[in-house]
Design a protein around this motif. Structure first.
Motif, PDB file in Angstrom:
ATOM      1  N   PRO A 171       0.804  -1.228   0.000  1.00  0.00           N
ATOM      2  CA  PRO A 171       0.000   0.000   0.000  1.00  0.00           C
ATOM      3  C   PRO A 171       0.836   1.277   0.000  1.00  0.00           C
ATOM      4  CG  PRO A 171      -0.214  -1.206   2.091  1.00  0.00           C
ATOM      5  CD  PRO A 171       0.486  -2.111   1.133  1.00  0.00           C
ATOM      6  N   ALA A 205      -6.273  -3.987   8.309  1.00  0.00           N
ATOM      7  CA  ALA A 205      -7.732  -4.070   8.346  1.00  0.00           C
ATOM      8  C   ALA A 205      -8.374  -2.703   8.560  1.00  0.00           C
ATOM      9  CB  ALA A 205      -8.150  -5.000   9.478  1.00  0.00           C
ATOM     10  N   VAL A 253      14.430  -6.139  -6.481  1.00  0.00           N
ATOM     11  CA  VAL A 253      15.663  -5.348  -6.500  1.00  0.00           C
ATOM     12  C   VAL A 253      16.737  -6.136  -5.756  1.00  0.00           C
ATOM     13  CG1 VAL A 253      16.740  -3.217  -5.678  1.00  0.00           C
ATOM     14  CG2 VAL A 253      14.468  -3.161  -6.737  1.00  0.00           C
TER      15      VAL A 253
HETATM   16  C1  LIG Z   1      -1.871  -8.983  11.011  1.00  0.00           C
HETATM   17  C2  LIG Z   1      -1.620  -7.556  10.672  1.00  0.00           C
HETATM   18  C3  LIG Z   1      -2.620  -6.636  10.849  1.00  0.00           C
HETATM   19  C4  LIG Z   1      -2.405  -5.310  10.522  1.00  0.00           C
HETATM   20  N1  LIG Z   1      -3.420  -4.427  10.686  1.00  0.00           N
HETATM   21  C5  LIG Z   1      -3.247  -3.149  10.335  1.00  0.00           C
HETATM   22  C6  LIG Z   1      -4.327  -2.255  10.388  1.00  0.00           C
HETATM   23  O1  LIG Z   1      -5.424  -2.622  10.780  1.00  0.00           O
HETATM   24  N2  LIG Z   1      -4.120  -0.969   9.990  1.00  0.00           N
HETATM   25  C7  LIG Z   1      -2.912  -0.544   9.543  1.00  0.00           C
HETATM   26  O2  LIG Z   1      -2.786   0.648   9.207  1.00  0.00           O
HETATM   27  N3  LIG Z   1      -1.860  -1.383   9.474  1.00  0.00           N
HETATM   28  C8  LIG Z   1      -2.003  -2.670   9.851  1.00  0.00           C
HETATM   29  N4  LIG Z   1      -0.977  -3.548   9.728  1.00  0.00           N
HETATM   30  C9  LIG Z   1       0.320  -3.078   9.239  1.00  0.00           C
HETATM   31  C10 LIG Z   1       0.332  -2.985   7.718  1.00  0.00           C
HETATM   32  O3  LIG Z   1      -0.059  -4.198   7.127  1.00  0.00           O
HETATM   33  C11 LIG Z   1       1.719  -2.600   7.255  1.00  0.00           C
HETATM   34  O4  LIG Z   1       2.178  -1.494   7.987  1.00  0.00           O
HETATM   35  C12 LIG Z   1       1.681  -2.263   5.773  1.00  0.00           C
HETATM   36  O5  LIG Z   1       1.358  -3.401   5.009  1.00  0.00           O
HETATM   37  C13 LIG Z   1       3.029  -1.743   5.315  1.00  0.00           C
HETATM   38  O6  LIG Z   1       2.936  -1.464   3.960  1.00  0.00           O
HETATM   39  P1  LIG Z   1       4.249  -1.364   3.075  1.00  0.00           P
HETATM   40  O7  LIG Z   1       3.763  -1.014   1.720  1.00  0.00           O
HETATM   41  O8  LIG Z   1       5.231  -0.497   3.766  1.00  0.00           O
HETATM   42  O9  LIG Z   1       4.882  -2.827   3.114  1.00  0.00           O
HETATM   43  P2  LIG Z   1       4.307  -4.211   2.579  1.00  0.00           P
HETATM   44  O10 LIG Z   1       2.825  -4.215   2.593  1.00  0.00           O
HETATM   45  O11 LIG Z   1       5.017  -5.256   3.343  1.00  0.00           O
HETATM   46  O12 LIG Z   1       4.764  -4.256   1.065  1.00  0.00           O
HETATM   47  C14 LIG Z   1       6.125  -4.398   0.728  1.00  0.00           C
HETATM   48  C15 LIG Z   1       6.217  -4.825  -0.725  1.00  0.00           C
HETATM   49  O13 LIG Z   1       7.592  -4.820  -1.108  1.00  0.00           O
HETATM   50  C16 LIG Z   1       7.853  -5.976  -1.891  1.00  0.00           C
HETATM   51  N5  LIG Z   1       9.295  -6.270  -1.825  1.00  0.00           N
HETATM   52  C17 LIG Z   1      10.002  -6.737  -0.772  1.00  0.00           C
HETATM   53  N6  LIG Z   1      11.308  -6.856  -1.097  1.00  0.00           N
HETATM   54  C18 LIG Z   1      11.434  -6.445  -2.380  1.00  0.00           C
HETATM   55  C19 LIG Z   1      12.531  -6.318  -3.275  1.00  0.00           C
HETATM   56  N7  LIG Z   1      13.795  -6.630  -2.917  1.00  0.00           N
HETATM   57  N8  LIG Z   1      12.297  -5.858  -4.527  1.00  0.00           N
HETATM   58  C20 LIG Z   1      11.040  -5.519  -4.928  1.00  0.00           C
HETATM   59  N9  LIG Z   1       9.957  -5.642  -4.116  1.00  0.00           N
HETATM   60  C21 LIG Z   1      10.155  -6.078  -2.849  1.00  0.00           C
HETATM   61  C22 LIG Z   1       6.979  -7.040  -1.257  1.00  0.00           C
HETATM   62  O14 LIG Z   1       6.761  -8.125  -2.129  1.00  0.00           O
HETATM   63  C23 LIG Z   1       5.714  -6.246  -0.957  1.00  0.00           C
HETATM   64  O15 LIG Z   1       4.815  -6.250  -2.040  1.00  0.00           O
HETATM   65  C24 LIG Z   1      -1.155  -4.890  10.044  1.00  0.00           C
HETATM   66  C25 LIG Z   1      -0.134  -5.816   9.872  1.00  0.00           C
HETATM   67  C26 LIG Z   1      -0.368  -7.134  10.174  1.00  0.00           C
HETATM   68  C27 LIG Z   1       0.730  -8.118   9.954  1.00  0.00           C
END
Ligand SMILES: Cc1cc2nc3c(=O)[nH]c(=O)nc-3n(C[C@H](O)[C@H](O)[C@H](O)COP(=O)(O)OP(=O)(O)OC[C@H]3O[C@@H](n4cnc5c(N)ncnc54)[C@H](O)[C@@H]3O)c2cc1C
Length: 522
Positions: free
Chosen positions: A13, A45, A129
């Motif tokens: 996201p 969520a 990457v």
């Molecule tokens: C059980 C649970 C419940 C949660 N509930 C909430 C909630 O209710 N509300 C809320 O705000 N947050 C919640 N969170 C936290 C939230 O899910 C995370 O903070 C959020 O998904 C982080 O988003 P992000 O895009 O930073 O990372 P991520 O969603 O982890 O996305 C990272 C992306 O990077 C990609 N990636 C990784 N390494 C590489 C690479 N070397 N090269 C290219 N791509 C790569 C991965 O494949 C992935 O698609 C919850 C988390 C969990 C585990």
């Protein structure tokens, strides 16, 4: 080798919002994602009104509304089912949207993906990457997987999650709050969403034998989460038969399908440096927190907003890259405040010692009996960073959003003024000369004189003026004794001014801070 303005690493996201904002601003953006497509499984969520404000800016709010659930309360009960605490959430919060939404994350990601592509962003799946090298004016990224290649980017935003490759490659360390809890998260899809089973939609059960959380994931999905005794239990407890035994009181296989069981160790970590040269770390790559407040993704969305408007100004040549140092300066204290609040609530909810849990229950039940309501959960504003020098009341706060009418439509302020910074004026107290309005326009700032709905009809107003239809913005100014508020593109208040002379000074300072060409002396 492909050359772009910004490479976004990771299409969770946070990467999606970053790419959508920078793509919509007209920059050449590539996304490099290791997976073959959208992840398609829920994690987050809950999201808040500030996050919905960003989703509205990106253009997906209306599409999301029928797919999400507005949650008005959050209950904590003890093992006996007694209500210990009830947090209330407004149907319309400070940001002009409901304070708590419950969603099924794949629906959010599909909507964001559409906006990213509509913004002309090049999304490359199966492109992990594997290396990055910084040069004087760009970063070279190597991708492996099924699409090996290289990309040359002026800037990199690493949104590659909690196990961030980029963070490791940059040699960054993490500050660990020492919070570590093993949880199992079980997600269900209702068989008949039109007639869902009667299940609590936001309940935390402080049972010392096994703390549990039950939450809605929008109209068609639900989540039951269980704290386990240790990570050693993960394998055994994931068994679907055991999961159904746990949820039996609320759900049976006739009501719902078990779509996912995932185990996590919830931790709280903050990376030491969020900017290293031409690379910025955002979202879980920069910080992680337990989900008790539903703020992990929301915090990452704030990062994306903060980065996007500053990188936009740098890419346009309006500001030097020093402005990017204000990203961590502004965001880290906020993230730490959210983490610390989450840990405080989490520790209270997940007491495992029966005597301490009984004592907690006694205290909380006594407070309820005395009609004492829990403190409203609130997060701080910005303290230091890209802010006006004078610490006027409201500086650094998240600006309230209400409804305005510009004579052609009545809508939320953000939708009427559009993206970019704006200067809100109480039109009964201050006006701005045309040369200052033009100076601000050059810096991408719109001036918005606000009129009291009792004093003016929208049809009679000059172009650009608006009626403060529900009174939110004029009330915000009046409560702080100010006549003007300069609002940044990420909705935070750059500064306020109490009188005409201070408003002129604030307008000049805002134009300089955002790099009005006439004021750029570099
Ligand atoms: C059980 C649970 C419940 C949660 N509930 C909430 C909630 O209710 N509300 C809320 O705000 N947050 C919640 N969170 C936290 C939230 O899910 C995370 O903070 C959020 O998904 C982080 O988003 P992000 O895009 O930073 O990372 P991520 O969603 O982890 O996305 C990272 C992306 O990077 C990609 N990636 C990784 N390494 C590489 C690479 N070397 N090269 C290219 N791509 C790569 C991965 O494949 C992935 O698609 C919850 C988390 C969990 C585990």
């Amino acid at each position: 080798m492909d050359s772009v303005d910004v490479a976004v690493v990771g299409y969770g996201p946070v990467g999606m919002v970053t790419a959508a904002l920078l793509g919509a601003a007209g920059h050449r953006v590539v996304v490099l994602e290791r997976y073959a497509g959208l992840y398609n499984l829920p994690r987050a969520a809950i999201f808040d009104d500030e996050t919905m404000r960003t989703f509205a800016r990106v253009g997906i709010a209306e599409e999301l509304l029928p797919k999400i659930h507005v949650q008005r309360n959050y209950e904590w009960r003890n093992a006996a089912g007694e209500l210990l605490i009830e947090h209330d959430f407004a149907a319309s919060g400070r940001s002009g949207w409901a304070e708590w939404y419950m969603m099924y994350q794949p629906e959010l990601e599909s909507a964001l993906d559409e906006r990213v592509r509509a913004a002309g962003v090049d999304v490359r799946f199966e492109s992990p990457v594997t290396a990055l090298t910084e040069h004087a004016d760009h970063v070279e990224l190597l991708t492996g997987g099924r699409r090996p290649g290289s990309v040359r980017a002026r800037w990199v935003v690493a949104c590659d999650g909690g196990n961030s490759f980029v963070r490791s490659a940059l040699g960054r360390t993490m500050d660990d709050y020492g919070f570590s809890e093993p949880w199992m998260v079980c997600d269900f899809r209702f068989r008949d969403p039109a007639h869902p089973p009667a299940v609590p939609t936001a309940r935390q059960v402080g049972d010392p034998a096994g703390p549990t959380s039950i939450i809605s994931l929008g109209p068609a999905h639900h989540r039951f989460s269980y704290m386990l005794d240790s990570v050693e239990d993960f394998e055994v407890e994931r068994d679907p038969g055991k999961v159904w035994a746990r949820t039996r009181r609320w759900l049976s296989p006739d009501d719902a399908e078990l779509i996912r069981v995932a185990t996590y160790t919830f931790r709280s970590l903050v990376t030491d440096r969020w900017r290293v040269g031409r690379t910025l770390l955002a979202g879980d790559a920069a910080h992680q927190m337990p989900p008790f407040l539903g703020q992990g993704m929301c915090s990452g969305v704030r990062d994306a907003q903060n980065i996007a408007f500053k990188l936009d100004a740098v890419l346009r040549g309006r500001l030097g890259d020093e402005v990017l140092d204000t990203y961590q300066q502004e965001r880290e204290p906020h993230v730490r405040a959210v983490i610390e609040k989450g840990i405080e609530l989490g520790r209270q909810q997940t007491v495992r010692d029966p005597e301490r849990a009984a004592e907690r229950d006694r205290v909380l039940l006594a407070r309820r009996a005395a009609d004492q309501h829990p403190e409203k959960i609130a997060f701080p504003g910005l303290v230091d960073g890209l802010l006006a020098a004078a610490s006027g009341d409201g500086r650094g706060a998240l600006m309230a959003q209400g409804w305005v009418d510009d004579g052609t439509r009545r809508d939320r302020l953000d939708q009427v003024v559009g993206p970019g910074a704006h200067l809100l004026l109480d039109a009964s107290r201050v006006t701005l000369d045309d040369d200052l309005v033009a100076l601000l326009a050059d810096a991408g700032v719109r001036v918005v004189p606000l009129h009291d709905s009792g004093a003016a009809g929208a049809a009679e107003l000059d172009p650009g003026h608006v009626v403060d239809a529900d009174g939110t913005h004029l009330a915000w100014l009046a409560a702080r004794g100010v006549a003007a508020a300069a609002v940044r593109p990420d909705f935070y208040v750059f500064g306020t001014a109490a009188d005409p002379a201070a408003t002129d000074a604030l307008a000049r300072e805002l134009a300089a801070a955002l790099g009005a060409p006439a004021l750029v002396t570099r």
